[in-house]
Design an enzyme around this catalytic site. Sequence first.
Site: not given
Ligand code: NAD
Length: 503
Positions: A190, A265, A299, A396
């Site tokens: 997804k 992550e 991240c 963040e």
């Molecule tokens: P997000 O959490 O909003 O979304 C990530 C994914 O989760 C998307 O595909 C979204 O549709 C899905 N999602 C949202 N709500 C959900 C739910 N209730 N159930 C299942 N899936 C759901 O994150 P974002 O804004 O897309 O990405 C940015 C974030 O990702 C930042 O916080 C960043 O630090 C983090 N990130 C972490 C790493 C790491 O390795 N630690 C790497 C890259 C990004």
Amino acid sequence: MNVLNDNINKLNNHLERFRAGGIMNRVAGQDMPGTGGMFPSISPVDKSVICDVALGTAADIDRAANAAHDAFASWRDMPAMTRKKILVRIADGIEARAEEIALCECWDTGQAYKFMSKAALRGAENFRYFADQVVQARDGQHLQSPTLMNVTTRKPIGPVGVITPWNTPFMLSTWKIAPALAAGCTVVHKPAEASPLTARLLVEISEEAGLPPGVLNTVNGFGDDAGKALCEHPAIKAIAFVGESRTGSLITKQGADTLKRNHLELGGKNPVIVFDDADLERALDAVIFMIYSINGERCTSSSRLLIQDTIREEFEAKLIARVNRIKVGHPLDPATEIGPLVSQEHFDKVTSYFEIARQDGATVAAGGETVGNDGYFVRPTLFTGANNQMRIAQEEIFGPVLTSISFSTEEEALQIANDTDYGLTGYVWTNDLTRALRFTDRLDAGMIWVNSENVRHLPTPFGGVKASGIGRDGGDWSFEFYMEQKHIGFATGQHKITKLGAL
Ligand code: NAD
């Protein structure tokens, strides 16, 4: 300018088929419309509609999870060398289409081509690296005891869900999907709703490389519908998730009824600590690279600069001069260093911190403003005169925004560095070896680099502590997640078995 026009023309050729037919879900090797209809994918460069995308719902996730379930046994039982060859061919396919992947990624996410061309190749490296591990992934141990020969073996856990964010989405997807496939799992992916393009390219490349139908399925859609359904589906045995910390917590809750194994992550507010004995020119390069490359939407970015007070003034002056020269522009221009932020929502979030910083009493020493009205462009921003209690030091922001905080002693630097909910990465700049050893031992982070920016080495563990996540990727750690350990004990003789109910 010519290269930019050339890139735009190439991009338009690649996008033609998506503009005409939209992006469908891919389930069991078939294109499937979303049962929720379609939603538009918007380019952050000029806010135009790129194409329509299938809106997946719980019904589509159910189909995809069943397809992954049906494909599992034969993928698991395929000879390891055959699976390895398919993964190598996927890596070859990614390399062959790396330019297309990079162009689409830039247009979809706003990331600069300069960085995305490398990220596409990193995707191929991920597949090649895990292809090399396929053969030994199931190997176990032999643990002799007095009465038993104990052996362990590993089995793929089953169909898994992979949920990815919009920052460098292609590379991050391969980072999860490659080890899952190498382990023998089937996958429902997804992708983030904001960046569907390259997930589509990945499933196409994989099938062209010979991946059997149903082994990798892609369902587009939103987190609170398709994403939630994936976490709740009983056929899905584990969720590999990359995204925000609060979403990670939802993933855990949603998977509770089906006892899902989750690898999370999550976010970061990572410190880079610069002591006055460091190589300051190299430290400056690394500080700038680790927050302003990839639009700061990374991240592992070092979004808090902890600078020793003896060198603060000189270091910040050099920093301001360099930050003001960073080139903001069209992401397909190879000279561009920062492109637009991914979406209106994210643009509003990042720019809100310009005012928050002022209200908190910090100084906006560079940037703090938007660029033009066409897309979601902001100037790279530096806040100085901050303290660690301010929101700009605790939250963040996930954009090209750096908060500088000064410290006087090593103890104070450590206290500030650890005073955060997060614990993903830390970067320490010092030429004092014993201090580096002492400091890294006490710094709360899953990954630390000393006198270096983040240089990823695939066999090393990747992941965070505290609100930055649970679990590790990389090397054998990835297989620990996607596989089950099995222990089998063989009696080596006629050891005494305690008798109950015997006369
Ligand atoms: P997000 O959490 O909003 O979304 C990530 C994914 O989760 C998307 O595909 C979204 O549709 C899905 N999602 C949202 N709500 C959900 C739910 N209730 N159930 C299942 N899936 C759901 O994150 P974002 O804004 O897309 O990405 C940015 C974030 O990702 C930042 O916080 C960043 O630090 C983090 N990130 C972490 C790493 C790491 O390795 N630690 C790497 C890259 C990004």
